[in-house]
Design an enzyme around this catalytic site. Sequence first.
Site, PDB file in Angstrom:
ATOM      1  N   THR A  97       0.848  -1.197   0.000  1.00 27.89           N
ATOM      2  CA  THR A  97       0.000   0.000   0.000  1.00 27.89           C
ATOM      3  C   THR A  97       0.886   1.251   0.000  1.00 27.89           C
ATOM      4  O   THR A  97       2.107   1.158   0.112  1.00 27.89           O
ATOM      5  CB  THR A  97      -0.953  -0.014   1.234  1.00 27.89           C
ATOM      6  OG1 THR A  97      -1.863   1.078   1.129  1.00 27.89           O
ATOM      7  CG2 THR A  97      -0.193   0.104   2.537  1.00 27.89           C
TER       8      THR A  97
ATOM      9  N   TYR B  11       7.339   7.761  17.232  1.00 31.62           N
ATOM     10  CA  TYR B  11       7.516   7.746  15.766  1.00 31.62           C
ATOM     11  C   TYR B  11       8.714   8.621  15.383  1.00 31.62           C
ATOM     12  O   TYR B  11       9.575   8.194  14.604  1.00 31.62           O
ATOM     13  CB  TYR B  11       6.235   8.252  15.093  1.00 31.62           C
ATOM     14  CG  TYR B  11       6.346   8.379  13.596  1.00 31.62           C
ATOM     15  CD1 TYR B  11       6.387   7.247  12.778  1.00 31.62           C
ATOM     16  CD2 TYR B  11       6.400   9.633  12.970  1.00 31.62           C
ATOM     17  CE1 TYR B  11       6.486   7.361  11.389  1.00 31.62           C
ATOM     18  CE2 TYR B  11       6.493   9.751  11.590  1.00 31.62           C
ATOM     19  CZ  TYR B  11       6.531   8.620  10.804  1.00 31.62           C
ATOM     20  OH  TYR B  11       6.630   8.732   9.434  1.00 31.62           O
TER      21      TYR B  11
HETATM   22  N1  LIG Z   1       2.566   9.353   4.657  1.00 36.58           N
HETATM   23  C1  LIG Z   1       3.354  10.342   5.046  1.00 36.58           C
HETATM   24  O1  LIG Z   1       2.939  11.512   5.098  1.00 36.58           O
HETATM   25  C2  LIG Z   1       4.777  10.056   5.446  1.00 36.58           C
HETATM   26  C3  LIG Z   1       5.570  11.150   5.837  1.00 36.58           C
HETATM   27  C4  LIG Z   1       6.895  10.907   6.219  1.00 36.58           C
HETATM   28  C5  LIG Z   1       7.393   9.613   6.189  1.00 36.58           C
HETATM   29  N2  LIG Z   1       6.595   8.581   5.796  1.00 36.58           N
HETATM   30  C6  LIG Z   1       7.180   7.220   5.797  1.00 36.58           C
HETATM   31  O2  LIG Z   1       6.885   6.582   4.575  1.00 36.58           O
HETATM   32  C7  LIG Z   1       6.898   5.166   4.760  1.00 36.58           C
HETATM   33  C8  LIG Z   1       5.709   4.535   4.071  1.00 36.58           C
HETATM   34  O3  LIG Z   1       4.537   4.983   4.721  1.00 36.58           O
HETATM   35  P1  LIG Z   1       3.132   5.211   3.985  1.00 36.58           P
HETATM   36  O4  LIG Z   1       2.806   6.642   4.159  1.00 36.58           O
HETATM   37  O5  LIG Z   1       3.118   4.598   2.658  1.00 36.58           O
HETATM   38  O6  LIG Z   1       2.193   4.410   5.026  1.00 36.58           O
HETATM   39  P2  LIG Z   1       1.218   3.148   4.842  1.00 36.58           P
HETATM   40  O7  LIG Z   1       0.307   3.392   3.695  1.00 36.58           O
HETATM   41  O8  LIG Z   1       0.621   2.920   6.187  1.00 36.58           O
HETATM   42  O9  LIG Z   1       2.213   1.965   4.477  1.00 36.58           O
HETATM   43  C9  LIG Z   1       3.038   1.406   5.467  1.00 36.58           C
HETATM   44  C10 LIG Z   1       3.453   0.020   5.032  1.00 36.58           C
HETATM   45  O10 LIG Z   1       4.259  -0.550   6.075  1.00 36.58           O
HETATM   46  C11 LIG Z   1       3.785  -1.855   6.316  1.00 36.58           C
HETATM   47  N3  LIG Z   1       4.075  -2.328   7.675  1.00 36.58           N
HETATM   48  C12 LIG Z   1       3.645  -1.835   8.841  1.00 36.58           C
HETATM   49  N4  LIG Z   1       4.080  -2.603   9.847  1.00 36.58           N
HETATM   50  C13 LIG Z   1       4.803  -3.615   9.294  1.00 36.58           C
HETATM   51  C14 LIG Z   1       5.478  -4.750   9.812  1.00 36.58           C
HETATM   52  N5  LIG Z   1       5.489  -5.041  11.117  1.00 36.58           N
HETATM   53  N6  LIG Z   1       6.111  -5.581   8.954  1.00 36.58           N
HETATM   54  C15 LIG Z   1       6.074  -5.332   7.628  1.00 36.58           C
HETATM   55  N7  LIG Z   1       5.437  -4.295   7.069  1.00 36.58           N
HETATM   56  C16 LIG Z   1       4.794  -3.447   7.903  1.00 36.58           C
HETATM   57  C17 LIG Z   1       2.283  -1.753   6.099  1.00 36.58           C
HETATM   58  O11 LIG Z   1       1.722  -3.049   5.946  1.00 36.58           O
HETATM   59  P3  LIG Z   1       0.161  -3.329   6.307  1.00 36.58           P
HETATM   60  O12 LIG Z   1      -0.638  -2.739   5.195  1.00 36.58           O
HETATM   61  O13 LIG Z   1       0.074  -4.809   6.395  1.00 36.58           O
HETATM   62  O14 LIG Z   1      -0.088  -2.650   7.607  1.00 36.58           O
HETATM   63  C18 LIG Z   1       2.272  -0.936   4.816  1.00 36.58           C
HETATM   64  O15 LIG Z   1       2.527  -1.747   3.730  1.00 36.58           O
HETATM   65  C19 LIG Z   1       6.929   4.944   6.273  1.00 36.58           C
HETATM   66  O16 LIG Z   1       8.243   4.576   6.662  1.00 36.58           O
HETATM   67  C20 LIG Z   1       6.585   6.308   6.857  1.00 36.58           C
HETATM   68  O17 LIG Z   1       7.165   6.514   8.119  1.00 36.58           O
HETATM   69  C21 LIG Z   1       5.303   8.773   5.420  1.00 36.58           C
END
Ligand SMILES: NC(=O)c1ccc[n+]([C@@H]2O[C@H](COP(=O)([O-])OP(=O)(O)OC[C@H]3O[C@@H](n4cnc5c(N)ncnc54)[C@H](OP(=O)(O)O)[C@@H]3O)[C@@H](O)[C@H]2O)c1
EC number: 1.1.1.300
Length: 316
Positions: A49, A200
């Site tokens: 995702t 976080y």
């Molecule tokens: N969105 C933002 O605004 C933002 C800003 C700064 C940094 N980030 C960083 O960007 C990265 C991606 O985040 P995103 O925004 O795409 O969030 P997201 O849509 O919630 O995706 C997070 C992913 O991590 C997986 N995950 C969570 N726990 C896990 C575990 N124990 N083992 C394996 N996979 C796991 C989730 O799997 P499930 O679907 O199974 O839960 C999902 O595939 C993260 O590192 C986040 O900190 C995001």
Amino acid sequence: MIGVLLLLFFLPLLLYIAAPQIRKMLSSGVCTSTVQLPGKVAVVTGANTGIGKETAKELAQRGARVYLACRDVQKGELVAREIQTVTGNQEVLVKKLDLADTKSIRAFAKGFLAEEKHLHILINNAGVMMCPYSKTADGFEMHMGVNHLGHFLLTLLLLEKLKESAPSRIVNVSSFAHHLGRIHFHNLQGEKFYSAGLAYCHSKLANILFTRELARRLKGSSVTTYSVHPGTVNSELVRHSSVMRWMWRLFSFFIKTPQQGAQTSLYCALTEGLESLSGNHFSDCHVAWVSAKARNETIARRLWDVSCDLLGIPVD
Ligand SMILES: NC(=O)c1ccc[n+]([C@@H]2O[C@H](COP(=O)([O-])OP(=O)(O)OC[C@H]3O[C@@H](n4cnc5c(N)ncnc54)[C@H](OP(=O)(O)O)[C@@H]3O)[C@@H](O)[C@H]2O)c1
């Protein structure tokens, strides 16, 4: 009075109409590399995702064999089918990886190393944010355990393969939130005090410190590493906080799409000539400023040693 009323009526309408332009302005930074990846192998964690899915899709589009490393294999399989259909690349594979369990991480690495001769791109993307206090299978606080220690272990287990496949790259997805982070060595597992939001931030600071120390250790190896802030992205990351979910919904017109959020990870994975910037932090496809804590080499080295201790890896 009428002017104020008109403004109140028209302002939301104007904002709504201008939203695509505003979002474009706020999401500068596009990976313009034309590098193609036939014969290359990539692993993307949390690729079912959000930003990870879009990153994996683009790597597949460019011809790489892409492993979606997901904790939910069923979700991963659905996304793999979708990416195969959209890109025409059938080499999109799913492997179980739960970063909250070192047994799962070791099993993933063992299976991958047995199956694959090469690894050229590792994107440590998966992440959790603002979880209520909880621990991983190994007793680590969830943010530190998944976001930092899980990826730390995974990277070290795959490092020889990355070295054998060099030139190769490791991208660690961190966040601007690292600015609020601190590494409390006396409370790494949040047992003495805990704030879901700050936990976080601490883990995202750990991502940057890990990247810098890893780059230092990899000097001369042709394996390079970068940390990334993807921007504020409309994804499922806010799932644990109803306030954040509400804010994300309210501002969803203005924040990046996951595809836009994937650009800086792709930039660091693909752009030619980036090697001399190994260890740096990037945002919007440019080198970005990090906090003083994130530049502290002593903390970076100590975090490395402590992480090894916690994971039962011999400290060198
Ligand atoms: N969105 C933002 O605004 C933002 C800003 C700064 C940094 N980030 C960083 O960007 C990265 C991606 O985040 P995103 O925004 O795409 O969030 P997201 O849509 O919630 O995706 C997070 C992913 O991590 C997986 N995950 C969570 N726990 C896990 C575990 N124990 N083992 C394996 N996979 C796991 C989730 O799997 P499930 O679907 O199974 O839960 C999902 O595939 C993260 O590192 C986040 O900190 C995001």
